[in-house]
Scaffold this active site. Sequence first.
Site, PDB file in Angstrom:
ATOM      1  N   GLY A 223       6.347 -12.020   3.216  1.00 34.17           N
ATOM      2  CA  GLY A 223       6.890 -10.707   2.870  1.00 34.17           C
ATOM      3  C   GLY A 223       7.216 -10.474   1.418  1.00 34.17           C
ATOM      4  N   PRO A 265       3.906 -16.932   2.581  1.00 34.70           N
ATOM      5  CA  PRO A 265       3.413 -15.781   1.821  1.00 34.70           C
ATOM      6  C   PRO A 265       1.927 -15.515   2.057  1.00 34.70           C
ATOM      7  CG  PRO A 265       3.640 -17.702   0.395  1.00 34.70           C
ATOM      8  CD  PRO A 265       4.129 -18.122   1.746  1.00 34.70           C
ATOM      9  N   ARG A 303      -6.169  -0.021   4.455  1.00 32.11           N
ATOM     10  CA  ARG A 303      -4.764   0.037   4.039  1.00 32.11           C
ATOM     11  C   ARG A 303      -4.303   1.446   3.606  1.00 32.11           C
ATOM     12  NH1 ARG A 303      -1.916  -2.226   0.842  1.00 32.11           N
ATOM     13  NH2 ARG A 303      -0.302  -2.891   2.276  1.00 32.11           N
ATOM     14  N   TYR A 307      -1.571   2.587   6.329  1.00 29.02           N
ATOM     15  CA  TYR A 307      -0.186   2.401   5.863  1.00 29.02           C
ATOM     16  C   TYR A 307       0.211   3.418   4.792  1.00 29.02           C
ATOM     17  CZ  TYR A 307      -1.236  -2.205   7.811  1.00 29.02           C
ATOM     18  OH  TYR A 307      -1.649  -3.224   8.620  1.00 29.02           O
ATOM     19  N   CYS A 333     -16.978   8.984   9.875  1.00 26.82           N
ATOM     20  CA  CYS A 333     -16.722  10.247  10.567  1.00 26.82           C
ATOM     21  C   CYS A 333     -15.280  10.312  11.040  1.00 26.82           C
ATOM     22  CB  CYS A 333     -17.690  10.422  11.725  1.00 26.82           C
ATOM     23  SG  CYS A 333     -19.334  10.689  11.108  1.00 26.82           S
TER      24      CYS A 333
END
Length: 404
Positions: A223, A265, A303, A307, A333
């Site tokens: 994180g 990590p 991503r 997110y 599409c």
Amino acid sequence: MIPTNISKTLFTDIANQFGTPVYVYHAEKIKEQYQKLLSAFEGTNTRFFYACKALTNINVLKYIKEIGCNIDCSSVNEVQLAVTAGFAPQNILYTSNNIDFSEIETAQALGVNINIDSISNLKKFGQKFGHSYPVGIRLRPNIMAGGNLKISTGHKDSKFGIPLEQIDKVLEVVKETNLRITALHIHTGSEIKDVEIFAKGIEVLFDIAQYFPDLEIIDLGGGFKVAYKPGDEVTDIEKLGKKVGEELALFEKKQGRKIGFWFEPGKFLVSEAGYFITKVNVVKDASTTVFAGVDSGLNHFIRPMFYGAYHVIENISNPNGPIKRYNVVGNICETDTFAEDRELNEVREGDLLLFYNAGAYGFEMASNYNSRYKPAEVLIRDGKAQLIRKRDVFEDLLRNQVGI
Ligand code: LLP
């Protein structure tokens, strides 16, 4: 612009030689990140396990091993990949969620470190292995953390880990089956900027450490936040390293025994080491905006859409062109917008757009949606670019389909 020490000519050469879209990874940047961790946590009895779900190309895994880092896996297949890459079992960690017990048995047979995240699997493990095989428990500390809710995993409604309030049940199982609990694990989320969140996690785990006489490890998961754009706030790993050192000393003083810390990590090690190069197929001057439509989409790099992640994009084919505004979009599409109203040097059809921070959860989350090929991957090491995954070909789309 986020600094990179790879020349733009090399990126262009790679695109010309291997085609687009293509993922490019910079080995030495991974090493640099690992060394930053080692130096920030020096003297603190801390080990790092690369969360390989971020990027599992076997050449990258081998490189991670070569630089001395350990590996964290989220499926038994990742464990098998780690073994294939040459990691020794004691340097492999398997932290899963909601898996069939058979996967845990496979991991046990391989001799790797295991964190279990449900009471039912813990019970099965205890019944089968009792005290003979050390094991870790993944807990849900009920801490809200992480860049957004999708990547927040330790809060009170999260599916991950055994809720802290069920610690009595855990202890019952441990007693009943004589389990040897050597690790307590939490992972509260991805992109945690605030060191205080890790400190809170330590506090929660230290509070219950007294119930686990065999405890050797506090595993705080991954994180660490990296910069996605200039000026972005990042996790202060120096501060965290210092905090961890202090906490370890305090623990030893209070409880009269030594423990160590583990971290897992993913992004920190590989995010900034990765780039994604696409080619502009179409420039479409629509009435409200100008679209730069590239030869990729959410099938290759999800991503931004999934997110709302911001990735720096650079037009490496026209670095001195006048600045204009574009919506950078894909060819799938679906509405697959990479960037909205983004300033770029004038984009022309055929130009190469370079995406930054594409090393973590880039290729790894790619699919064949719209029956498009998965991109190629290239590794730059010692200044030399080498193909480490071929682009899919048509046969790949049919490979596992069975005729009836
Ligand atoms: N350990 C565990 C148990 C995890 O679940 C994760 C990530 C990590 C370590 C590594 O976290 P990191 O250091 O990379 O933040 N696809 C999302 C991120 C999902 C993270 C899932 N678990 C993204 O692209 O933002």
